[in-house]
Design a protein around this motif. Structure first.
Motif, PDB file in Angstrom:
ATOM      1  N   ALA A 174       0.831  -1.201   0.000  1.00 37.12           N
ATOM      2  CA  ALA A 174       0.000   0.000   0.000  1.00 37.12           C
ATOM      3  C   ALA A 174       0.871   1.258   0.000  1.00 37.12           C
ATOM      4  N   ALA A 175       1.933   1.245   0.792  1.00 38.87           N
ATOM      5  CA  ALA A 175       2.821   2.407   0.858  1.00 38.87           C
ATOM      6  C   ALA A 175       3.525   2.632  -0.482  1.00 38.87           C
ATOM      7  N   ALA A 176       3.964   1.566  -1.128  1.00 35.61           N
ATOM      8  CA  ALA A 176       4.625   1.691  -2.430  1.00 35.61           C
ATOM      9  C   ALA A 176       3.646   2.215  -3.480  1.00 35.61           C
ATOM     10  N   ALA A 177       2.416   1.698  -3.463  1.00 34.07           N
ATOM     11  CA  ALA A 177       1.411   2.171  -4.421  1.00 34.07           C
ATOM     12  C   ALA A 177       1.095   3.642  -4.184  1.00 34.07           C
ATOM     13  N   MET A 178       1.001   4.034  -2.908  1.00 33.41           N
ATOM     14  CA  MET A 178       0.715   5.437  -2.588  1.00 33.41           C
ATOM     15  C   MET A 178       1.883   6.334  -3.011  1.00 33.41           C
ATOM     16  N   ALA A 179       3.107   5.885  -2.774  1.00 29.20           N
ATOM     17  CA  ALA A 179       4.273   6.675  -3.168  1.00 29.20           C
ATOM     18  C   ALA A 179       4.284   6.886  -4.682  1.00 29.20           C
ATOM     19  N   GLU A 180       3.990   5.827  -5.428  1.00 27.44           N
ATOM     20  CA  GLU A 180       3.953   5.945  -6.887  1.00 27.44           C
ATOM     21  C   GLU A 180       2.883   6.946  -7.319  1.00 27.44           C
ATOM     22  N   MET A 181       1.699   6.855  -6.734  1.00 24.47           N
ATOM     23  CA  MET A 181       0.621   7.768  -7.110  1.00 24.47           C
ATOM     24  C   MET A 181       0.952   9.211  -6.756  1.00 24.47           C
ATOM     25  N   MET A 182       1.588   9.417  -5.605  1.00 27.24           N
ATOM     26  CA  MET A 182       1.935  10.778  -5.191  1.00 27.24           C
ATOM     27  C   MET A 182       2.986  11.375  -6.131  1.00 27.24           C
ATOM     28  N   LEU A 183       3.969  10.578  -6.503  1.00 28.06           N
ATOM     29  CA  LEU A 183       4.986  11.058  -7.435  1.00 28.06           C
ATOM     30  C   LEU A 183       4.362  11.406  -8.783  1.00 28.06           C
ATOM     31  N   ARG A 184       3.444  10.563  -9.244  1.00 29.70           N
ATOM     32  CA  ARG A 184       2.769  10.838 -10.514  1.00 29.70           C
ATOM     33  C   ARG A 184       1.932  12.102 -10.418  1.00 29.70           C
ATOM     34  N   MET A 185       1.289  12.306  -9.269  1.00 28.67           N
ATOM     35  CA  MET A 185       0.493  13.502  -9.066  1.00 28.67           C
ATOM     36  C   MET A 185       1.355  14.762  -9.182  1.00 28.67           C
ATOM     37  N   LEU A 186       2.613  14.649  -8.770  1.00 34.72           N
ATOM     38  CA  LEU A 186       3.526  15.787  -8.824  1.00 34.72           C
ATOM     39  C   LEU A 186       4.215  15.939 -10.178  1.00 34.72           C
ATOM     40  N   GLY A 187       3.876  15.065 -11.126  1.00 34.06           N
ATOM     41  CA  GLY A 187       4.380  15.220 -12.476  1.00 34.06           C
ATOM     42  C   GLY A 187       5.525  14.311 -12.873  1.00 34.06           C
ATOM     43  N   VAL A 188       5.901  13.360 -12.005  1.00 33.81           N
ATOM     44  CA  VAL A 188       6.953  12.407 -12.359  1.00 33.81           C
ATOM     45  C   VAL A 188       6.353  11.400 -13.344  1.00 33.81           C
ATOM     46  N   PRO A 189       7.045  11.110 -14.449  1.00 30.33           N
ATOM     47  CA  PRO A 189       6.522  10.134 -15.408  1.00 30.33           C
ATOM     48  C   PRO A 189       6.234   8.780 -14.736  1.00 30.33           C
ATOM     49  N   ALA A 190       5.205   8.088 -15.237  1.00 35.61           N
ATOM     50  CA  ALA A 190       4.716   6.848 -14.616  1.00 35.61           C
ATOM     51  C   ALA A 190       5.813   5.804 -14.432  1.00 35.61           C
ATOM     52  N   ASP A 191       6.629   5.574 -15.461  1.00 34.94           N
ATOM     53  CA  ASP A 191       7.654   4.534 -15.341  1.00 34.94           C
ATOM     54  C   ASP A 191       8.706   4.895 -14.299  1.00 34.94           C
ATOM     55  N   GLU A 192       9.056   6.174 -14.218  1.00 36.14           N
ATOM     56  CA  GLU A 192      10.033   6.605 -13.227  1.00 36.14           C
ATOM     57  C   GLU A 192       9.443   6.564 -11.814  1.00 36.14           C
ATOM     58  N   ALA A 193       8.183   6.959 -11.685  1.00 38.57           N
ATOM     59  CA  ALA A 193       7.519   6.913 -10.373  1.00 38.57           C
ATOM     60  C   ALA A 193       7.457   5.485  -9.853  1.00 38.57           C
ATOM     61  N   LEU A 194       7.148   4.530 -10.720  1.00 40.24           N
ATOM     62  CA  LEU A 194       7.113   3.118 -10.318  1.00 40.24           C
ATOM     63  C   LEU A 194       8.489   2.656  -9.882  1.00 40.24           C
ATOM     64  N   ASP A 195       9.526   3.035 -10.642  1.00 42.81           N
ATOM     65  CA  ASP A 195      10.895   2.658 -10.286  1.00 42.81           C
ATOM     66  C   ASP A 195      11.289   3.208  -8.916  1.00 42.81           C
ATOM     67  N   ILE A 196      10.993   4.471  -8.678  1.00 38.74           N
ATOM     68  CA  ILE A 196      11.347   5.100  -7.400  1.00 38.74           C
ATOM     69  C   ILE A 196      10.587   4.443  -6.251  1.00 38.74           C
ATOM     70  N   ALA A 197       9.295   4.222  -6.441  1.00 35.76           N
ATOM     71  CA  ALA A 197       8.461   3.653  -5.374  1.00 35.76           C
ATOM     72  C   ALA A 197       8.852   2.222  -5.036  1.00 35.76           C
ATOM     73  N   ASP A 198       9.412   1.506  -5.989  1.00 37.23           N
ATOM     74  CA  ASP A 198       9.812   0.110  -5.749  1.00 37.23           C
ATOM     75  C   ASP A 198      11.193  -0.031  -5.126  1.00 37.23           C
ATOM     76  N   ARG A 199      11.916   1.055  -5.000  1.00 39.57           N
ATOM     77  CA  ARG A 199      13.252   0.981  -4.401  1.00 39.57           C
ATOM     78  C   ARG A 199      13.142   0.691  -2.899  1.00 39.57           C
ATOM     79  N   PRO A 200      14.108  -0.067  -2.369  1.00 34.83           N
ATOM     80  CA  PRO A 200      14.080  -0.303  -0.913  1.00 34.83           C
ATOM     81  C   PRO A 200      14.421   0.984  -0.168  1.00 34.83           C
ATOM     82  N   LEU A 201      13.839   1.135   1.000  1.00 34.95           N
ATOM     83  CA  LEU A 201      14.161   2.288   1.826  1.00 34.95           C
ATOM     84  C   LEU A 201      15.568   2.137   2.380  1.00 34.95           C
ATOM     85  N   PRO A 202      16.286   3.220   2.555  1.00 31.59           N
ATOM     86  CA  PRO A 202      17.641   3.110   3.128  1.00 31.59           C
ATOM     87  C   PRO A 202      17.576   2.655   4.576  1.00 31.59           C
ATOM     88  N   ALA A 203      18.569   1.899   4.982  1.00 28.22           N
ATOM     89  CA  ALA A 203      18.640   1.442   6.371  1.00 28.22           C
ATOM     90  C   ALA A 203      18.996   2.632   7.262  1.00 28.22           C
TER      91      ALA A 203
END
Length: 92
Positions: free
Chosen positions: A61-90
């Motif tokens: 849910a958090a990854a899907a929300m992050a992708e949608m928020m990035l897209r809402m701000l104008g990040v292209p869909a493929d890039e938003a998906l890539d960013i949202a799927d990245r692991p969080l830093p330790a």
């Protein structure tokens, strides 16, 4: 209904009279106030969903929300998906 009140420190308030940050071309939104409201509302809705469905997969849910928020701000869909799927830093 319970009410959630948050206080988030902000170095400069986002108001109608605030100067705009330098344009980097990274995000595309016409109003910082509306973007901030939309992002904050989205986060509150995600928290509400988590409380209503605690057994649901929060990471998905958090990854899907992050992708949608990035897209809402104008990040292209493929890039938003890539960013949202990245692991969080330790954190230490």
């Amino acid at each position: 209904m319970p009410r959630l009140v948050t206080r988030v420190p902000c170095p400069r308030p986002v108001t109608r009279g605030s100067p705009r940050p330098p344009a980097s071309g990274r995000f595309a939104f016409p109003s910082a106030e509306i973007a901030l409201s939309a992002l904050g509302g989205s986060l509150l809705a995600l928290l509400d969903l988590h409380l209503a469905q605690p057994d649901a997969n929060g990471d998905e849910a958090a990854a899907a929300m992050a992708e949608m928020m990035l897209r809402m701000l104008g990040v292209p869909a493929d890039e938003a998906l890539d960013i949202a799927d990245r692991p969080l830093p330790a954190h230490d």
